[in-house]
Design a protein around this motif. Sequence first.
Motif, PDB file in Angstrom:
ATOM      1  N   GLY A 193      -9.276   8.762   3.660  1.00 40.29           N
ATOM      2  CA  GLY A 193      -9.678   8.047   4.870  1.00 40.29           C
ATOM      3  C   GLY A 193      -8.684   6.948   5.186  1.00 40.29           C
ATOM      4  N   ARG A 194      -8.836   6.362   6.371  1.00 37.60           N
ATOM      5  CA  ARG A 194      -7.901   5.319   6.762  1.00 37.60           C
ATOM      6  C   ARG A 194      -7.994   4.124   5.802  1.00 37.60           C
ATOM      7  NH1 ARG A 194     -12.188   4.730  10.243  1.00 37.60           N
ATOM      8  NH2 ARG A 194     -13.047   2.616  10.442  1.00 37.60           N
ATOM      9  N   ILE A 195      -6.882   3.434   5.637  1.00 41.36           N
ATOM     10  CA  ILE A 195      -6.859   2.231   4.804  1.00 41.36           C
ATOM     11  C   ILE A 195      -7.533   1.118   5.601  1.00 41.36           C
ATOM     12  CG2 ILE A 195      -5.407   0.588   3.573  1.00 41.36           C
ATOM     13  CD1 ILE A 195      -5.234   3.384   2.415  1.00 41.36           C
ATOM     14  N   ASP A 196      -8.692   0.690   5.124  1.00 44.17           N
ATOM     15  CA  ASP A 196      -9.521  -0.246   5.881  1.00 44.17           C
ATOM     16  C   ASP A 196     -10.441  -0.979   4.911  1.00 44.17           C
ATOM     17  OD1 ASP A 196     -12.100  -0.970   7.470  1.00 44.17           O
ATOM     18  OD2 ASP A 196     -10.666  -0.496   9.046  1.00 44.17           O
ATOM     19  N   THR A 219      -4.244   1.881  10.130  1.00 41.42           N
ATOM     20  CA  THR A 219      -4.058   2.119  11.563  1.00 41.42           C
ATOM     21  C   THR A 219      -2.836   1.351  12.058  1.00 41.42           C
ATOM     22  OG1 THR A 219      -6.438   2.380  11.840  1.00 41.42           O
ATOM     23  CG2 THR A 219      -5.151   1.980  13.837  1.00 41.42           C
ATOM     24  N   LEU A 220      -1.950   2.049  12.766  1.00 43.04           N
ATOM     25  CA  LEU A 220      -0.757   1.414  13.301  1.00 43.04           C
ATOM     26  C   LEU A 220      -1.128   0.302  14.291  1.00 43.04           C
ATOM     27  CD1 LEU A 220       1.543   4.508  13.968  1.00 43.04           C
ATOM     28  CD2 LEU A 220       1.856   2.756  12.204  1.00 43.04           C
ATOM     29  N   HIS A 221      -0.356  -0.745  14.288  1.00 38.50           N
ATOM     30  CA  HIS A 221      -0.518  -1.858  15.228  1.00 38.50           C
ATOM     31  C   HIS A 221      -1.850  -2.592  15.041  1.00 38.50           C
ATOM     32  CE1 HIS A 221       2.922   0.107  16.931  1.00 38.50           C
ATOM     33  NE2 HIS A 221       2.220   1.124  17.385  1.00 38.50           N
ATOM     34  N   GLU A 222      -2.509  -2.375  13.901  1.00 35.89           N
ATOM     35  CA  GLU A 222      -3.742  -3.122  13.600  1.00 35.89           C
ATOM     36  C   GLU A 222      -3.409  -4.066  12.447  1.00 35.89           C
ATOM     37  OE1 GLU A 222      -7.977  -1.825  11.953  1.00 35.89           O
ATOM     38  OE2 GLU A 222      -7.601  -1.009  13.967  1.00 35.89           O
ATOM     39  N   SER A 223      -3.259  -5.333  12.773  1.00 34.33           N
ATOM     40  CA  SER A 223      -2.700  -6.289  11.814  1.00 34.33           C
ATOM     41  C   SER A 223      -3.538  -6.425  10.552  1.00 34.33           C
ATOM     42  CB  SER A 223      -2.526  -7.656  12.480  1.00 34.33           C
ATOM     43  OG  SER A 223      -3.768  -8.129  12.980  1.00 34.33           O
ATOM     44  N   ASP A 224      -4.868  -6.437  10.693  1.00 30.58           N
ATOM     45  CA  ASP A 224      -5.699  -6.609   9.497  1.00 30.58           C
ATOM     46  C   ASP A 224      -5.600  -5.406   8.568  1.00 30.58           C
ATOM     47  OD1 ASP A 224      -7.729  -8.240   8.033  1.00 30.58           O
ATOM     48  OD2 ASP A 224      -8.934  -6.436   8.329  1.00 30.58           O
ATOM     49  N   ALA A 225      -5.489  -4.214   9.133  1.00 31.42           N
ATOM     50  CA  ALA A 225      -5.347  -3.012   8.314  1.00 31.42           C
ATOM     51  C   ALA A 225      -4.028  -3.055   7.545  1.00 31.42           C
ATOM     52  CB  ALA A 225      -5.411  -1.763   9.189  1.00 31.42           C
ATOM     53  N   GLN A 226      -2.966  -3.498   8.214  1.00 36.62           N
ATOM     54  CA  GLN A 226      -1.668  -3.614   7.549  1.00 36.62           C
ATOM     55  C   GLN A 226      -1.709  -4.675   6.449  1.00 36.62           C
ATOM     56  OE1 GLN A 226       0.894  -1.592   8.111  1.00 36.62           O
ATOM     57  NE2 GLN A 226       0.005  -0.522   9.862  1.00 36.62           N
ATOM     58  N   LEU A 227      -2.404  -5.776   6.730  1.00 35.77           N
ATOM     59  CA  LEU A 227      -2.548  -6.844   5.737  1.00 35.77           C
ATOM     60  C   LEU A 227      -3.330  -6.353   4.528  1.00 35.77           C
ATOM     61  CD1 LEU A 227      -2.267  -9.824   4.871  1.00 35.77           C
ATOM     62  CD2 LEU A 227      -4.349 -10.310   6.184  1.00 35.77           C
TER      63      LEU A 227
END
Length: 373
Positions: free
Chosen positions: A197-200, A231-239
């Motif tokens: 699943g997505r990294i979240d 998710t690309l361009h989702e700052s919290d997901a990248q963090l």
Amino acid sequence: MKKVAFFITSTGWGGLEMNTIKLAQQFVKLNYFVLFIAAENTKLHEEAAAIFSSIKTIKYPKKYFDFKSAYRLSKILKQEKINNVLIINNRDIDLLSITKRFFLNNLKIIYQQQMQIGVNKKDIIHTTRYKNLQYWISPLPYLKKQVIEKTKFPAEKIKIIPLGIEVNKFVERTYTKEEALQKLNITTKAILIGIIGRIDRKKGQDFLIRALHELRKSNADFELLIFGSPTLHESDAQLYFAELKNLVAAEKMENIIHFRDYSKDVKLFYDAIDIFVIASYGETCGTVIIEAMASKLPIIASNTGGNPELLGNGKFGLLYKYDNINSFCQKAEWIFLHKEEAKEMAELAQKNAVKNYSQTGVATQIIELINNS
């Protein structure tokens, strides 16, 4: 040929959106003309455009009282001579309700619920909005109960139809375990736990990293595959993704925790792992659990949301207390120590998935509703 429109304005790209496309494809296979309507400039539209011959877009609508978008939608449906619309995203109920009430009285709207109902929705606005729905589909009994308790929608118009998957795709192995591991560039003899699943933050990947650290203190040899991307361009997901990597490094677990980007070839994931885990809180009706059941995998899931009902309250997989590392480790160690019983449970789960969660069967049940409406 009978016609139906699939309407979804979601801007995301996850299980809900992928499942919507797959369900629409089943309608095509069952000789339905499908008009797929999505919001413009979305990943969903991009993916659907590559699959369906008839596709339309609308501007992303306002959440409430968007009469302009409703009028434009009514023109599209009139032009295509379509009276039946299936909606999946609860945000779209208001727009379709306006479309029916003010511009297209003969429109028949079926809502396939994929989210839990949070707050009470018995107020006059929600009640008026829901009156325009022909049927409300809940994938599990607990969700139907929520609808009855928190809305004034008539119980007799709430139908329980599960979410479906391409069952045969998961029943039949695509790769041997060794082939799947090789393609994923993983070399291990350990028991491989997997989460997809997505990294979240809501998906619980950090919980599994901490749990694996504890689990490795026992004699059992476990490793972890995290199969997904932020998710690309989702700052919290990248963090959050960076936090996961830092946590792995801090615990010196780089050699036993394997991050792999999401791939459409999900069979690589299921064919590689030995135990499937879902660690999120409040998963409404996780189709990944159904995929794991069809793949005949031992399953460990948090005791929240729709997980208990999907797993027959422990008949088809093990349930642990959400966010409780000791509870999770006990379930993983049980599978390690009781391999034969775990195998029998997985076989029961696969039979259940084949019997109840075929996407063709689900589409057929929805078509019956359309025909009876």
